[in-house]
Design a protein around this motif. Sequence first.
Motif, PDB file in Angstrom:
ATOM      1  N   ALA A 125      38.096   2.627   1.277  1.00 10.33           N
ATOM      2  CA  ALA A 125      38.442   3.295   2.536  1.00 10.33           C
ATOM      3  C   ALA A 125      37.198   3.424   3.418  1.00 10.33           C
ATOM      4  CB  ALA A 125      39.037   4.674   2.262  1.00 10.33           C
ATOM      5  N   SER A 126      37.402   3.284   4.714  1.00 15.15           N
ATOM      6  CA  SER A 126      36.307   3.330   5.690  1.00 15.15           C
ATOM      7  C   SER A 126      36.361   4.611   6.510  1.00 15.15           C
ATOM      8  CB  SER A 126      36.392   2.118   6.624  1.00 15.15           C
ATOM      9  OG  SER A 126      35.575   2.288   7.765  1.00 15.15           O
ATOM     10  N   LEU A 127      35.282   5.383   6.468  1.00 17.70           N
ATOM     11  CA  LEU A 127      35.209   6.586   7.288  1.00 17.70           C
ATOM     12  C   LEU A 127      35.236   6.224   8.772  1.00 17.70           C
ATOM     13  CD1 LEU A 127      32.631   8.875   5.436  1.00 17.70           C
ATOM     14  CD2 LEU A 127      35.117   9.112   5.546  1.00 17.70           C
ATOM     15  N   LYS A 128      34.636   5.091   9.096  1.00 20.24           N
ATOM     16  CA  LYS A 128      34.612   4.635  10.494  1.00 20.24           C
ATOM     17  C   LYS A 128      36.036   4.417  11.006  1.00 20.24           C
ATOM     18  CE  LYS A 128      32.621   0.990  13.437  1.00 20.24           C
ATOM     19  NZ  LYS A 128      33.868   0.394  13.933  1.00 20.24           N
ATOM     20  N   ILE A 129      36.855   3.746  10.199  1.00 20.84           N
ATOM     21  CA  ILE A 129      38.244   3.488  10.590  1.00 20.84           C
ATOM     22  C   ILE A 129      39.029   4.794  10.641  1.00 20.84           C
ATOM     23  CG2 ILE A 129      40.403   2.422   9.838  1.00 20.84           C
ATOM     24  CD1 ILE A 129      38.750   0.056   8.828  1.00 20.84           C
ATOM     25  N   ILE A 130      38.780   5.670   9.683  1.00 17.18           N
ATOM     26  CA  ILE A 130      39.467   6.967   9.671  1.00 17.18           C
ATOM     27  C   ILE A 130      39.181   7.722  10.970  1.00 17.18           C
ATOM     28  CG2 ILE A 130      39.485   9.258   8.597  1.00 17.18           C
ATOM     29  CD1 ILE A 130      39.082   7.839   5.888  1.00 17.18           C
ATOM     30  N   CYS A 131      37.930   7.740  11.379  1.00 18.60           N
ATOM     31  CA  CYS A 131      37.561   8.451  12.607  1.00 18.60           C
ATOM     32  C   CYS A 131      38.162   7.783  13.839  1.00 18.60           C
ATOM     33  CB  CYS A 131      36.034   8.525  12.730  1.00 18.60           C
ATOM     34  SG  CYS A 131      35.259   9.624  11.521  1.00 18.60           S
ATOM     35  N   GLY A 154      30.568  12.465  13.810  1.00 13.65           N
ATOM     36  CA  GLY A 154      29.941  13.791  13.835  1.00 13.65           C
ATOM     37  C   GLY A 154      30.955  14.894  13.649  1.00 13.65           C
ATOM     38  N   ALA A 155      32.119  14.732  14.276  1.00 17.54           N
ATOM     39  CA  ALA A 155      33.186  15.731  14.120  1.00 17.54           C
ATOM     40  C   ALA A 155      33.677  15.781  12.680  1.00 17.54           C
ATOM     41  CB  ALA A 155      34.341  15.402  15.062  1.00 17.54           C
ATOM     42  N   LEU A 156      33.706  14.619  12.036  1.00 17.11           N
ATOM     43  CA  LEU A 156      34.119  14.578  10.622  1.00 17.11           C
ATOM     44  C   LEU A 156      33.123  15.337   9.758  1.00 17.11           C
ATOM     45  CD1 LEU A 156      35.468  11.578   8.610  1.00 17.11           C
ATOM     46  CD2 LEU A 156      33.624  12.956   7.688  1.00 17.11           C
ATOM     47  N   TYR A 157      31.823  15.051   9.966  1.00 18.30           N
ATOM     48  CA  TYR A 157      30.809  15.670   9.113  1.00 18.30           C
ATOM     49  C   TYR A 157      30.628  17.159   9.379  1.00 18.30           C
ATOM     50  CZ  TYR A 157      29.507  11.210   7.088  1.00 18.30           C
ATOM     51  OH  TYR A 157      29.517  10.019   6.391  1.00 18.30           O
ATOM     52  N   GLU A 164      34.476  11.863  -0.276  1.00 11.84           N
ATOM     53  CA  GLU A 164      35.174  12.466  -1.409  1.00 11.84           C
ATOM     54  C   GLU A 164      35.728  13.841  -1.060  1.00 11.84           C
ATOM     55  OE1 GLU A 164      34.970  13.322  -6.193  1.00 11.84           O
ATOM     56  OE2 GLU A 164      33.246  12.412  -5.202  1.00 11.84           O
ATOM     57  N   GLU A 165      34.972  14.626  -0.330  1.00 13.86           N
ATOM     58  CA  GLU A 165      35.492  15.942   0.060  1.00 13.86           C
ATOM     59  C   GLU A 165      36.709  15.782   0.971  1.00 13.86           C
ATOM     60  OE1 GLU A 165      34.068  20.284   1.804  1.00 13.86           O
ATOM     61  OE2 GLU A 165      32.669  18.592   1.861  1.00 13.86           O
ATOM     62  N   LEU A 166      36.698  14.761   1.792  1.00 14.04           N
ATOM     63  CA  LEU A 166      37.848  14.480   2.652  1.00 14.04           C
ATOM     64  C   LEU A 166      39.049  14.079   1.797  1.00 14.04           C
ATOM     65  CD1 LEU A 166      39.118  14.123   5.433  1.00 14.04           C
ATOM     66  CD2 LEU A 166      38.086  11.831   5.534  1.00 14.04           C
ATOM     67  N   PHE A 167      38.839  13.231   0.799  1.00 12.69           N
ATOM     68  CA  PHE A 167      39.924  12.838  -0.114  1.00 12.69           C
ATOM     69  C   PHE A 167      40.479  14.076  -0.821  1.00 12.69           C
ATOM     70  CE2 PHE A 167      41.712  11.525  -4.162  1.00 12.69           C
ATOM     71  CZ  PHE A 167      42.458  10.406  -3.831  1.00 12.69           C
ATOM     72  N   ASN A 168      39.585  14.942  -1.290  1.00 17.19           N
ATOM     73  CA  ASN A 168      40.014  16.160  -1.976  1.00 17.19           C
ATOM     74  C   ASN A 168      40.903  17.010  -1.071  1.00 17.19           C
ATOM     75  OD1 ASN A 168      38.411  15.307  -4.073  1.00 17.19           O
ATOM     76  ND2 ASN A 168      36.741  16.725  -3.646  1.00 17.19           N
ATOM     77  N   ALA A 169      40.549  17.067   0.214  1.00 15.95           N
ATOM     78  CA  ALA A 169      41.346  17.848   1.157  1.00 15.95           C
ATOM     79  C   ALA A 169      42.731  17.233   1.349  1.00 15.95           C
ATOM     80  CB  ALA A 169      40.619  17.942   2.497  1.00 15.95           C
ATOM     81  N   VAL A 170      42.802  15.914   1.338  1.00 10.77           N
ATOM     82  CA  VAL A 170      44.081  15.229   1.537  1.00 10.77           C
ATOM     83  C   VAL A 170      45.038  15.495   0.371  1.00 10.77           C
ATOM     84  CG1 VAL A 170      45.194  12.960   1.714  1.00 10.77           C
ATOM     85  CG2 VAL A 170      43.122  13.432   3.036  1.00 10.77           C
TER      86      VAL A 170
END
Length: 207
Positions: A28-34, A42-45, A52-58
């Motif tokens: 998975a690409s954080l760039k594509i997700i954003c 920056g908003a993501l971070y 991984e923390e993003l996956f955990n939240a999902v």
Amino acid sequence: MSKPDHSIDQRLLDSAKEEFLANGFEKASLKIICENAGITTGALYKRYTGKEELFNAVVAETLSALNDFVAAKTQVDEKFLSDNELIAAWDMGEPVMMGWYRFLYAQKDGFFLLIRCSAGTRYADFQHDWVDNMTGKTYNYFLEAYKRGLAHTEISRKEMHILLTAFWATIYEPFIHGYTWDEIVAHCKIVCNLFNWNRVLGFEELG
């Protein structure tokens, strides 16, 4: 003074789920997700330390639902169950199994992420860990039945883990293979004929 855009959080989680479902955690690409969420990295971070923390939240909502569902089914101490109730706890007939499938189908995206897309995260061994967790409570139910002379087959905890691994594989696989609800209903009927825990554990019918 500008107001914070609270819609970002849900857009980010929705975009992340879509990307994780399509490519798994590792690819998975954080760039594509954003980009798909219409936000900056920056908003993501500001919200998550990383992928991984993003996956955990999902998957957090699915994990909470799973734990609550199991807790509701196992909240009674096996020592306080009657003989009939203890035997009934092993009933995996169609009504009981359909209850499991309905619940999991309602959580199908999160469940699929955990069983198929979590390599590289703390949930990489989710299938094994889930069965191991289930084995603990299940084996206590068996030991109580065996102690009362209701079950007559000697089964070790290791053997119980293996049996439950096979049992849960029949539940995981329809989600891995993208079964429709109608296909799951048909599959459930087959699984109920395949597993007969009363026979496996040597239960005797009570009057």
